[in-house]
Scaffold this active site. Structure first.
Site, short mmCIF file in Angstrom:
data_model
loop_
_atom_site.label_atom_id
_atom_site.label_comp_id
_atom_site.label_asym_id
_atom_site.label_seq_id
_atom_site.Cartn_x
_atom_site.Cartn_y
_atom_site.Cartn_z
N THR A 31 -6.33 33.84 -7.26
CA THR A 31 -6.96 34.40 -6.06
C THR A 31 -7.81 35.63 -6.36
O THR A 31 -8.87 35.82 -5.77
CB THR A 31 -5.87 34.75 -5.04
OG1 THR A 31 -5.13 33.57 -4.71
CG2 THR A 31 -6.45 35.34 -3.77
N SER A 81 -2.71 28.97 -10.88
CA SER A 81 -1.62 29.36 -11.78
C SER A 81 -0.46 28.36 -11.74
O SER A 81 0.33 28.31 -12.68
CB SER A 81 -1.11 30.76 -11.45
OG SER A 81 -0.42 30.78 -10.23
N THR A 188 9.68 39.49 -12.55
CA THR A 188 9.89 38.20 -11.89
C THR A 188 9.22 38.26 -10.52
O THR A 188 9.12 39.33 -9.91
CB THR A 188 11.39 37.89 -11.76
OG1 THR A 188 11.57 36.53 -11.35
CG2 THR A 188 12.08 38.80 -10.76
N THR A 309 21.80 33.91 -16.53
CA THR A 309 22.40 33.97 -15.22
C THR A 309 21.40 33.62 -14.11
O THR A 309 20.21 33.93 -14.20
CB THR A 309 22.99 35.36 -14.92
OG1 THR A 309 23.52 35.38 -13.59
CG2 THR A 309 21.97 36.46 -15.08
N CYS A 311 21.67 34.98 -11.27
CA CYS A 311 21.57 36.20 -10.46
C CYS A 311 20.28 36.94 -10.79
O CYS A 311 19.84 36.99 -11.94
CB CYS A 311 22.76 37.11 -10.71
SG CYS A 311 24.34 36.38 -10.23
#
Length: 515
Positions: A31, A81, A188, A309, A311
């Site tokens: 974008t 992407s 992330t 993990t 989490c």
């Protein structure tokens, strides 16, 4: 593997007397670099990739006032992407390699969906990097009245052209978005629409981007190879980048897991587990994973299994709980506090870089690019040949020893853990109390060796202290600090009085700080 074509370098030159830094912008798609195909007709919503000139028309004199000269290279066919694959990562790396000596830093314009995967992968593909590589994007097109693209682009150019802004050089791959500068392999994606699109759950932002660009220099990756030549690792050069991600969930069965592990052509597996690296404790699961790691029947080769993990925040600590003890025995590799994105980039790189599964296992547990908070040096004894039983009347002694893998630095020890699997105790005299002592680095320990000695880490004087599976886990940090030295082998000894003992496996985990 297909190739990705890119344009020749286009530059907007500055007077040499005014030039303070040079920055190369690499447009891959997304974008941030899209502009209206027909800006004169607002009813036509279709967008097209911008050229360097068109970007500068939207952001007039980008970098000029600061003395930053710009160049630009573009994918000939920019990609959304969501379509980015390893071949695109390698192409970005090849562009950086081609123009590495000509620029002080690089800015990659990229879509947000896979941006954290790209920053993580590039951190491993780019070896001995000594210049900033900033990856940025936006949630809205650069021509939108409410766009976040302009701030992200301008800030990224300033950080890449650090000389012109009197900023610290940050010689690593970074993700710049909104008001934070993140280590690329710690980031992330957090939101699909919010302007705060990315977070770094296990590592503080390297920079705060407000009225001023505030860089925390103590968080910048240490460079100990300043004289080493820059080069790239082409993770597309052979088949060792076919990685399968398997999320553990309550409905998974050993048969399902086995089918996933036996997927034709896979080179490695990322196992997304619960909490601190836990999953179902059924022996069926452990047997399936163990066969994959060994390269048993039905496998063309050993398959490294990487435990990460599910989490968002926290770390894998295999062996801390029963639900991960079996994974230790199966030979699973700890992902510590890696994000999934970093784990994917790291295992792809490691499978190219290291030949055998043991070296791959060890190197995956050491920090390579600042992607994790600790190094794990793990020692295990689980084969019959590892154990030597010595009987002396009513005592029985188990002593095992090994060299510590990797470059262990005792001064950086953070914590350590010993786990004993399948301990069996048989009383030899029903009228006398049992006593089992566990020592680190005292291979000559006997019954008379005091449990108050510096080498004694644990003492058992009641069978009730041992659960029905014979599994014990205890903190060995204090003892390790006292007796485990850099460059020396480690010995674990179990000394039993008034009983005979056996065990199936012993695991010793040494966690050291990265910085």
């Amino acid at each position: 593997m297909k190739t990705v074509e890119y344009s020749d370098l286009k530059t907007v030159s500055l007077d040499r007397n005014k030039r303070k830094a040079k920055v190369c912008i690499i447009f891959t798609g997304g974008t941030i670099g899209m502009i209206p195909e027909n800006p004169g007709n607002p009813n036509i919503k279709k967008l097209k990739p911008a050229s360097l000139k068109e970007l500068l028309d939207v952001v007039p004199n980008l970098g000029f006032r600061e003395g930053i000269e710009l160049g630009m290279v573009s994918f000939k066919k920019p990609v959304d992407s969501s379509d980015v694959m390893s071949v695109h990562w390698v192409t970005m790396a090849k562009i950086i390699f081609e123009y590495y000596e000509d620029f002080d830093g690089f800015v990659i314009l990229h879509g947000t969906d896979t941006m954290a995967y790209t920053t993580s992968a590039l951190s491993f593909i780019l070896n001995n990097l000594q210049k900033p590589v900033i990856v940025t994007g936006s949630q809205l097109p650069i021509t939108d009245p409410r766009t976040d693209a302009v701030q992200n682009l301008v800030t990224s150019v300033h950080i890449a052209g650090y000389k012109a802004k009197s900023l610290p050089k940050i010689p690593e791959v970074l993700l710049c978005f909104r008001d934070t500068l993140l280590r690329g392999n710690r980031a992330t994606k957090y939101s699909s629409s919010g302007f705060i699109g990315f977070i770094s759950p296990n590592y503080d932002p390297i920079g705060k981007l407000g009225e001023h660009i505030d860089i925390r220099e103590e968080l910048i990756l240490d460079i100990n190879n300043e004289n080493a030549d820059f080069f790239i690792t082409d993770i597309t050069e052979n088949s060792n980048n076919d990685i399968k991600v398997i999320p553990v969930n309550p409905s998974i069965t050993p048969d399902q897991l086995e089918r996933d592990l036996k997927t034709e052509g896979i080179d490695g597996v990322i196992l997304l587990t619960y909490g601190t690296g836990n999953m179902q404790t059924s022996q069926g699961f452990i047997d399936v994973i163990s066969e994959a790691v060994k390269g048993g029947e039905g496998y063309a080769k050993p398959i490294p299994v990487f435990n990460v993990t599910q989490c968002l925040q926290g770390t894998v600590e295999m062996g801390l709980y029963e639900a991960s003890g079996g994974l230790l025995e199966a030979g699973v590799t700890s992902g510590l506090d890696l994000t999934l994105e970093a784990a994917l980039g790291k295992i792809s790189w490691a499978l190219i870089r290291f030949g055998n599964i043991q070296d791959t296992h060890n190197q995956l547990q050491f920090s390579q690019r600042g992607e994790q908070s600790k190094n794990l040096h793990d020692l295990k004894w689980k084969d019959k040949s590892d154990f030597e039983y010595i009987k002396n009347e009513t005592t029985r002694i188990i002593t095992v020893g090994k060299n510590i893998p990797g470059k262990y630095v005792a001064a950086k020890l953070n914590s350590s853990l010993i786990r004993i699997q399948g301990l069996k105790v048989k009383k030899e005299n029903t009228n006398k109390k049992i006593n089992i002592k566990v020592f680190i680095n005292n291979p000559n320990a006997t019954v008379s060796t005091s449990d108050k000695s510096a080498e004694c880490v644990y003492s058992i004087n009641d069978i009730e202290q041992i659960n029905e599976n014979g599994n014990l886990v205890f903190d060995a940090t204090k003892t390790s600090r006292n007796v485990v030295q850099s460059g020396n082998p480690v010995y674990i000894s179990l000394v039993a009085e008034n009983c005979s003992i056996q065990c199936r496996a012993i695991f010793f985990s040494l966690y050291t700080d990265v910085n």
